[in-house]
Design a protein around this motif. Structure first.
Motif, PDB file in Angstrom:
ATOM      1  N   ALA A 118       6.524  -2.975   7.625  1.00  0.00           N
ATOM      2  CA  ALA A 118       7.338  -2.028   8.207  1.00  0.00           C
ATOM      3  C   ALA A 118       6.627  -0.687   7.402  1.00  0.00           C
ATOM      4  CB  ALA A 118       8.952  -1.941   7.559  1.00  0.00           C
ATOM      5  N   ILE A 119       6.284   0.131   8.116  1.00  0.00           N
ATOM      6  CA  ILE A 119       6.122   1.122   7.183  1.00  0.00           C
ATOM      7  C   ILE A 119       7.096   2.357   7.275  1.00  0.00           C
ATOM      8  CG2 ILE A 119       4.240   3.313   7.139  1.00  0.00           C
ATOM      9  CD1 ILE A 119       2.410   1.667   8.242  1.00  0.00           C
ATOM     10  N   TYR A 120       7.534   2.492   5.403  1.00  0.00           N
ATOM     11  CA  TYR A 120       8.465   4.152   5.408  1.00  0.00           C
ATOM     12  C   TYR A 120       8.272   4.920   4.998  1.00  0.00           C
ATOM     13  CZ  TYR A 120      11.455  -0.345   5.482  1.00  0.00           C
ATOM     14  OH  TYR A 120      11.982  -1.330   6.070  1.00  0.00           O
ATOM     15  N   VAL A 121       8.321   5.704   4.921  1.00  0.00           N
ATOM     16  CA  VAL A 121       8.074   7.560   4.822  1.00  0.00           C
ATOM     17  C   VAL A 121       9.537   7.814   3.572  1.00  0.00           C
ATOM     18  CG1 VAL A 121       8.335   9.789   4.723  1.00  0.00           C
ATOM     19  CG2 VAL A 121       7.268   9.095   6.197  1.00  0.00           C
TER      20      VAL A 121
ATOM     21  N   ARG B  51       6.717  20.313  -0.946  1.00  0.00           N
ATOM     22  CA  ARG B  51       6.685  18.717  -2.119  1.00  0.00           C
ATOM     23  C   ARG B  51       6.428  17.362  -1.716  1.00  0.00           C
ATOM     24  NH1 ARG B  51      10.902  18.982  -5.757  1.00  0.00           N
ATOM     25  NH2 ARG B  51      11.831  17.159  -5.330  1.00  0.00           N
ATOM     26  N   PRO B  52       5.703  16.229  -2.175  1.00  0.00           N
ATOM     27  CA  PRO B  52       5.440  15.204  -1.619  1.00  0.00           C
ATOM     28  C   PRO B  52       6.097  13.991  -0.983  1.00  0.00           C
ATOM     29  CG  PRO B  52       4.666  15.697  -3.861  1.00  0.00           C
ATOM     30  CD  PRO B  52       5.453  16.730  -4.024  1.00  0.00           C
ATOM     31  N   GLU B  53       5.786  13.468   0.012  1.00  0.00           N
ATOM     32  CA  GLU B  53       6.511  12.237  -0.094  1.00  0.00           C
ATOM     33  C   GLU B  53       5.476  11.549   0.186  1.00  0.00           C
ATOM     34  OE1 GLU B  53       7.932  15.681   1.973  1.00  0.00           O
ATOM     35  OE2 GLU B  53       6.083  15.534   2.560  1.00  0.00           O
ATOM     36  N   THR B  54       5.853  10.509  -0.220  1.00  0.00           N
ATOM     37  CA  THR B  54       5.246   8.621  -0.486  1.00  0.00           C
ATOM     38  C   THR B  54       5.146   7.993   0.865  1.00  0.00           C
ATOM     39  OG1 THR B  54       5.536   8.931  -2.500  1.00  0.00           O
ATOM     40  CG2 THR B  54       4.752   6.450  -2.098  1.00  0.00           C
ATOM     41  N   VAL B  55       4.343   7.055   1.090  1.00  0.00           N
ATOM     42  CA  VAL B  55       4.594   6.370   2.485  1.00  0.00           C
ATOM     43  C   VAL B  55       4.270   4.943   2.456  1.00  0.00           C
ATOM     44  CG1 VAL B  55       3.363   6.004   4.146  1.00  0.00           C
ATOM     45  CG2 VAL B  55       3.931   8.406   4.409  1.00  0.00           C
ATOM     46  N   ALA B  56       4.593   4.538   2.687  1.00  0.00           N
ATOM     47  CA  ALA B  56       4.427   2.485   1.753  1.00  0.00           C
ATOM     48  C   ALA B  56       4.637   1.562   2.990  1.00  0.00           C
ATOM     49  CB  ALA B  56       5.853   2.578   1.024  1.00  0.00           C
ATOM     50  N   ALA B  57       3.535   0.929   3.157  1.00  0.00           N
ATOM     51  CA  ALA B  57       3.924  -0.066   3.866  1.00  0.00           C
ATOM     52  C   ALA B  57       4.709  -1.459   3.272  1.00  0.00           C
ATOM     53  CB  ALA B  57       2.072  -0.728   4.080  1.00  0.00           C
ATOM     54  N   VAL B  58       5.924  -1.932   3.353  1.00  0.00           N
ATOM     55  CA  VAL B  58       6.378  -3.384   2.876  1.00  0.00           C
ATOM     56  C   VAL B  58       5.872  -4.118   3.207  1.00  0.00           C
ATOM     57  CG1 VAL B  58       8.404  -3.656   1.932  1.00  0.00           C
ATOM     58  CG2 VAL B  58       7.341  -1.103   2.330  1.00  0.00           C
TER      59      VAL B  58
ATOM     60  N   ARG C 176      14.981   8.420  -1.584  1.00  0.00           N
ATOM     61  CA  ARG C 176      15.439   8.095  -0.113  1.00  0.00           C
ATOM     62  C   ARG C 176      14.288   7.527   0.608  1.00  0.00           C
ATOM     63  NH1 ARG C 176      16.978  12.151   2.387  1.00  0.00           N
ATOM     64  NH2 ARG C 176      16.340  13.549   1.436  1.00  0.00           N
ATOM     65  N   ILE C 177      14.934   6.381   2.050  1.00  0.00           N
ATOM     66  CA  ILE C 177      13.592   6.537   2.822  1.00  0.00           C
ATOM     67  C   ILE C 177      14.429   7.231   4.079  1.00  0.00           C
ATOM     68  CG2 ILE C 177      13.355   5.040   4.886  1.00  0.00           C
ATOM     69  CD1 ILE C 177      13.661   2.607   2.502  1.00  0.00           C
ATOM     70  N   VAL C 178      13.060   7.997   4.277  1.00  0.00           N
ATOM     71  CA  VAL C 178      13.431   9.551   5.081  1.00  0.00           C
ATOM     72  C   VAL C 178      13.030   8.631   6.903  1.00  0.00           C
ATOM     73  CG1 VAL C 178      13.895  10.960   3.773  1.00  0.00           C
ATOM     74  CG2 VAL C 178      12.064  10.802   4.325  1.00  0.00           C
TER      75      VAL C 178
ATOM     76  N   ALA D  25       1.105  -1.356  -0.072  1.00  0.00           N
ATOM     77  CA  ALA D  25      -0.040  -0.053   0.524  1.00  0.00           C
ATOM     78  C   ALA D  25       0.350   1.532  -0.054  1.00  0.00           C
ATOM     79  CB  ALA D  25      -1.184  -0.033   1.282  1.00  0.00           C
ATOM     80  N   THR D  26      -0.138   2.006  -0.634  1.00  0.00           N
ATOM     81  CA  THR D  26       0.998   3.488  -0.436  1.00  0.00           C
ATOM     82  C   THR D  26      -0.034   4.979  -0.174  1.00  0.00           C
ATOM     83  OG1 THR D  26       0.644   4.141  -2.760  1.00  0.00           O
ATOM     84  CG2 THR D  26       3.063   2.615  -2.316  1.00  0.00           C
ATOM     85  N   ALA D  27       0.225   5.304  -0.014  1.00  0.00           N
ATOM     86  CA  ALA D  27      -0.110   7.073   0.385  1.00  0.00           C
ATOM     87  C   ALA D  27       0.436   8.058   0.121  1.00  0.00           C
ATOM     88  CB  ALA D  27      -1.393   7.232   0.982  1.00  0.00           C
ATOM     89  N   GLN D  28       0.324   9.422  -0.668  1.00  0.00           N
ATOM     90  CA  GLN D  28       0.770  10.317  -1.250  1.00  0.00           C
ATOM     91  C   GLN D  28       0.785  11.830  -0.266  1.00  0.00           C
ATOM     92  OE1 GLN D  28       0.127   8.349  -3.766  1.00  0.00           O
ATOM     93  NE2 GLN D  28       1.955   6.988  -3.718  1.00  0.00           N
ATOM     94  N   GLY D  29       1.204  12.327  -0.108  1.00  0.00           N
ATOM     95  CA  GLY D  29       1.262  14.150   0.512  1.00  0.00           C
ATOM     96  C   GLY D  29       2.023  14.780   1.207  1.00  0.00           C
TER      97      GLY D  29
END
Length: 196
Positions: free
Chosen positions: A113-116, A94-101, A128-130, A83-87
């Motif tokens: 794990a959930i990464y920004v 500038r938009p970031e992406t949040v990803a469930a991996v 890159r993962i921040v 899953a991903t979400a952007q905002g």
């Protein structure tokens, strides 16, 4: 002399005549919708220009979650972005992406794990993962991942004890993360907040 009904216009029109008239009117209405005056030609800005992108250029694209190598130990298995979400999470425009991996195990319920993710301004740079919002070691599964008003929200499914089967989580918790004071802070439904 008053005309008799048989001489009045359209008094003897057939259904085909009305169908042709309705079709012609629909065509005129559609054409009128396509022909709009250019706001710049009149010198007046319309409502659409109020929300236009700033003069600095077009809106940046959100980072591509598929272009990142995630730091999960999957014992040789690939990772899967489920899953991903952007905002815009930090208010920089500038938009970031949040990803469930998770590991792509093929069966069972591997933890997420959930990464920004952020995109560097350098052309051609990989995202890159921040930040890590949820570590896979927490043994939770993420569902319903969204971003609204700069807040990341996810339902976290987990287990009340080691005896609960891994395919049947029995604990559900709504978690929210917000960028505040230079870091992401997690807000749990039980008001227990912690920093990431």
């Amino acid at each position: 002399m008053t005309p008799t009904p048989e001489f009045l216009p359209h008094s003897g029109a057939r259904p085909l005549h009305w169908l042709a008239t309705a079709t012609a009117m629909a065509g005129v209405v559609a054409l009128a919708g396509l022909v709009q005056p250019d706001a710049s030609a009149t010198g007046h800005a319309g409502p659409a220009s109020a929300s236009a992108a700033p003069a600095s250029g077009p809106q940046a694209a959100a980072p591509d979650a598929a272009a990142v190598t995630y730091p999960l130990d999957c014992k040789g298995l690939p990772t899967a972005v489920t899953a991903t979400a952007q905002g815009d999470l930090d208010g920089d425009g500038r938009p970031e992406t949040v990803a469930a991996v998770r590991c792509d195990a093929g069966s069972g319920t591997p933890p997420h794990a959930i990464y920004v993710l952020a995109q560097d301004k350098t052309p051609g740079a990989a995202p890159r993962i921040v930040a890590t919002l949820l570590e896979a070691g927490k043994r939770q599964t993420a569902a319903d991942l969204t971003i609204s008003d700069g807040v990341v929200t996810a339902s976290l499914l987990g287990y009340s004890s080691p005896q609960v089967p891994r395919y049947s989580p029995d604990v559900k918790q709504l978690a929210k993360w917000r960028w505040s004071g230079g870091k992401f802070r997690q807000e749990l439904t039980n008001s227990d907040a912690r920093s990431v």
